[in-house]
Enzyme design. Sequence first.
Site, PDB file in Angstrom:
ATOM      1  N   GLU A 119       0.796  -1.225   0.000  1.00  0.00           N
ATOM      2  CA  GLU A 119       0.000   0.000   0.000  1.00  0.00           C
ATOM      3  C   GLU A 119       0.832   1.280   0.000  1.00  0.00           C
ATOM      4  O   GLU A 119       0.488   2.238   0.686  1.00  0.00           O
ATOM      5  CB  GLU A 119      -0.925  -0.024   1.220  1.00  0.00           C
ATOM      6  N   HIS A 165      -6.133   0.511   2.609  1.00  0.00           N
ATOM      7  CA  HIS A 165      -5.025   0.933   3.480  1.00  0.00           C
ATOM      8  C   HIS A 165      -4.819   2.449   3.445  1.00  0.00           C
ATOM      9  O   HIS A 165      -4.187   3.002   4.351  1.00  0.00           O
ATOM     10  CB  HIS A 165      -3.713   0.272   3.042  1.00  0.00           C
ATOM     11  N   GLU A 181      -3.774  -4.421   9.377  1.00  0.00           N
ATOM     12  CA  GLU A 181      -4.265  -5.440   8.440  1.00  0.00           C
ATOM     13  C   GLU A 181      -5.677  -5.941   8.756  1.00  0.00           C
ATOM     14  O   GLU A 181      -6.460  -6.190   7.841  1.00  0.00           O
ATOM     15  CB  GLU A 181      -3.274  -6.601   8.366  1.00  0.00           C
ATOM     16  N   HIS A 228      -8.063  -3.985  -1.252  1.00  0.00           N
ATOM     17  CA  HIS A 228      -7.323  -4.061   0.017  1.00  0.00           C
ATOM     18  C   HIS A 228      -6.280  -2.942   0.112  1.00  0.00           C
ATOM     19  O   HIS A 228      -6.247  -2.192   1.094  1.00  0.00           O
ATOM     20  CB  HIS A 228      -6.665  -5.445   0.127  1.00  0.00           C
ATOM     21  N   GLU A 229      -5.452  -2.812  -0.907  1.00  0.00           N
ATOM     22  CA  GLU A 229      -4.389  -1.795  -0.847  1.00  0.00           C
ATOM     23  C   GLU A 229      -4.993  -0.391  -0.818  1.00  0.00           C
ATOM     24  O   GLU A 229      -4.483   0.497  -0.132  1.00  0.00           O
ATOM     25  CB  GLU A 229      -3.404  -1.963  -1.998  1.00  0.00           C
ATOM     26  N   ASP A 253       9.194 -10.365  10.128  1.00  0.00           N
ATOM     27  CA  ASP A 253       8.893 -11.169   8.940  1.00  0.00           C
ATOM     28  C   ASP A 253       8.621 -12.630   9.320  1.00  0.00           C
ATOM     29  O   ASP A 253       7.903 -13.330   8.613  1.00  0.00           O
ATOM     30  CB  ASP A 253      10.035 -11.093   7.920  1.00  0.00           C
ATOM     31  N   TYR A 270      -4.485 -10.491   9.978  1.00  0.00           N
ATOM     32  CA  TYR A 270      -5.458 -10.155   8.941  1.00  0.00           C
ATOM     33  C   TYR A 270      -6.850 -10.678   9.295  1.00  0.00           C
ATOM     34  O   TYR A 270      -7.817  -9.932   9.379  1.00  0.00           O
ATOM     35  CB  TYR A 270      -5.053 -10.778   7.599  1.00  0.00           C
TER      36      TYR A 270
HETATM   37  N1  BES Z   1       0.973  -4.432   3.761  1.00  0.00           N
HETATM   38  C1  BES Z   1       0.708  -5.705   3.189  1.00  0.00           C
HETATM   39  C2  BES Z   1       1.933  -6.369   2.641  1.00  0.00           C
HETATM   40  C3  BES Z   1       3.023  -6.616   3.668  1.00  0.00           C
HETATM   41  C4  BES Z   1       2.743  -7.107   4.912  1.00  0.00           C
HETATM   42  C5  BES Z   1       4.332  -6.372   3.327  1.00  0.00           C
HETATM   43  C6  BES Z   1       3.756  -7.310   5.826  1.00  0.00           C
HETATM   44  C7  BES Z   1       5.340  -6.566   4.242  1.00  0.00           C
HETATM   45  C8  BES Z   1       5.058  -7.054   5.492  1.00  0.00           C
HETATM   46  C9  BES Z   1      -0.346  -5.620   2.091  1.00  0.00           C
HETATM   47  O1  BES Z   1      -1.316  -4.680   2.313  1.00  0.00           O
HETATM   48  C10 BES Z   1      -1.042  -6.940   2.031  1.00  0.00           C
HETATM   49  O2  BES Z   1      -1.627  -7.309   3.015  1.00  0.00           O
HETATM   50  N2  BES Z   1      -0.996  -7.631   0.900  1.00  0.00           N
HETATM   51  C11 BES Z   1      -1.662  -8.898   0.717  1.00  0.00           C
HETATM   52  C12 BES Z   1      -2.905  -8.732  -0.088  1.00  0.00           C
HETATM   53  C13 BES Z   1      -4.183  -8.911   0.579  1.00  0.00           C
HETATM   54  C14 BES Z   1      -5.393  -8.852  -0.295  1.00  0.00           C
HETATM   55  C15 BES Z   1      -4.375  -9.548   1.870  1.00  0.00           C
HETATM   56  C16 BES Z   1      -0.732  -9.807  -0.076  1.00  0.00           C
HETATM   57  O3  BES Z   1       0.362  -9.385  -0.410  1.00  0.00           O
HETATM   58  O4  BES Z   1      -1.106 -10.939  -0.337  1.00  0.00           O
HETATM   59 ZN    ZN Z   2      -2.611  -5.186   3.885  1.00  0.00          ZN
END
Ligand code: BES
Ligand code: ZN
Length: 592
Positions: free
Chosen positions: A262, A290, A309, A286-287, A366, A374
């Site tokens: 996002e 955010h 999330e 989703h993005e 990580d 989520y």
């Molecule tokens: N902010 C996250 C991606 C992220 C999370 C990057 C933690 C680094 C560390 C992003 O908004 C996200 O949640 N992406 C999901 C998509 C979603 C529809 C749940 C993905 O990448 O799958």
């Molecule tokens: Zn997210």
Amino acid sequence: MHRPDPHSYYDASQPKARRLRLKLGVDFGAKRLDGEVILEFGREISGVLHLDSKGLEILSVQVPGHGPVPWALDAADAILGQRLCLDLPAGTIEVAITYRTGAEAMALQWLEPEQTEGKVAPYLFSQCQQIHARSMVPCQDTPVVRVAYQAEVTVPAGLTAVMSAGPAGDEATADGRHVYRFTMPQPIPSYLLALAVGRLASCDLSPRARVWAEPELVEAAAWEFAHVEDMIGKAEGLFGPYPWDRYDMLVLPPSFPYGGMENPRMTFLTPTLLAGDRSLVDVVAHELAHSWTGNLVTNASMEHFWLNEGFTVWAERRILRILHGDDAAALGWAMGQKALEDSLARFQNEPHLTVLRMHLAGIDPDDAFSSIPYEKGARLVAALEREVGEERFLRFIRDYMDAFRFTSITTEQFCSFVEAKLPGALEAVNARAYLDKPGLPDTSPEFHSVQLDTLSVLAERWSDGARPSAQQIASWKPAELQVYLQKVPRNLSQADCAWLDEHFQLMGRGNHEILVEWLTLAAAAEYEPAFPRIREVLLRVGRMKYLRPLYGALGQHTRTRALAREIFAAASPGYHGLSRRVVASVLEQYPA
Ligand code: BES
Ligand code: ZN
């Protein structure tokens, strides 16, 4: 000394930077950024200042008007990196640091031309969440600190730079390169700093929304995301005016390790969303969501990641319900339920990673990443919504966003706010059980629809010989097929696999959610006809959401385990550092 964020050396007794001025030279030959950052404090400060850095080579530290400043880099911590200690003279208003990024900078992936669509030019992209900004810029790398920024990025002629910021002009330089300028006037947490450089083209989707991609993909991307303005409008109807001026998107090369990121004013997206039928635009919802939940109101540290999330998943499904109706939203919740169950199973021996209010000192964020913040988080938000009613809850959400806009908050601050505005609601939904207890409370909301129930029953009866009818096969939407495949038993026979592939033409699917769900089933069943397609996907795509289940399924049997190791050896040089780490940890769990 008070460190409010276990993942940063930021000390709350020290001043916060308010603005960054960045100059970055992009050197594809050396795979390195030559950087200068000026941290502006907006007032006179002095004394000790601690910054985060990881793998950076610090060349000089100056206070303009005063000259060089004494500095020291501490020994490296495996997770946090190195603390950069500065001793600032009285009257300091800003500090200038020149530096170079390291070869292993986790925030950056440097791609060879062959790893791009066009195969003629190199590509660079950043991914700073969770705590990788410090490998790109020395800074207070915690969302407790928010900074506005401006940047000047110099790139080889013919390449374009984009950032999580508004464009502020570009021109050719005297030495034959090209400089791009950016400005982000609103204060953002460091994890939202973002940069990409490559051969890029763009297409306007509305007066305030544009999609960027390599020229070969831009038309497909523009078609896939054509309805984004409609989505922005629906989100504004729920949460108030879009706070960031423009909403642009960048479709990255396939090694991008996430589905979407996002980055404000420039959402980063995996090209696996280009299914050709707009069936994966929930990631854009989703993005986009955010923009309010996460970018406007931000978690104060990764210990409160669910505030980002969980709220965003809830918001995403709220937007989808308006756009596509109750059934579509219910399917979204069902897919989330599957992801939640998989994550709870993965962390069954690490219950402390299944609570929402996490305690992460000494833990790499990580490694703590999963669907739990989520989906468990979204279920807590939905439980509160059910408790007080939709209308009242939406008023509450708008108050919440007003009260905390452009700030970073903790779970405790959130709870006090709910208690003040919706007295008794936290207790009524047993919020403590979500926040502090492992697993999912059995009172958590369930989401039903006739279609979802039909799909579940049919899938569960697979072993009794139940099969979808020709009419169902012809009429199911991608999301319905995806949910069905998720619910089919894992122990399929060769004949079962052949039946599924023949009737649903799974091998050729452009929707990667369906394709990967299918390939995971096929891998677990040692279904050989799928092996070439599995290899192809794993060699091309670096999205961790797909690598984890696919390598995991291959790991289960001796023969496919050998295949997994062979594919990983070939694919790993092309993977992002984060993806490489995830696959290595998945494969480590299996005998050699
Ligand atoms: N902010 C996250 C991606 C992220 C999370 C990057 C933690 C680094 C560390 C992003 O908004 C996200 O949640 N992406 C999901 C998509 C979603 C529809 C749940 C993905 O990448 O799958
Ligand atoms: Zn997210």
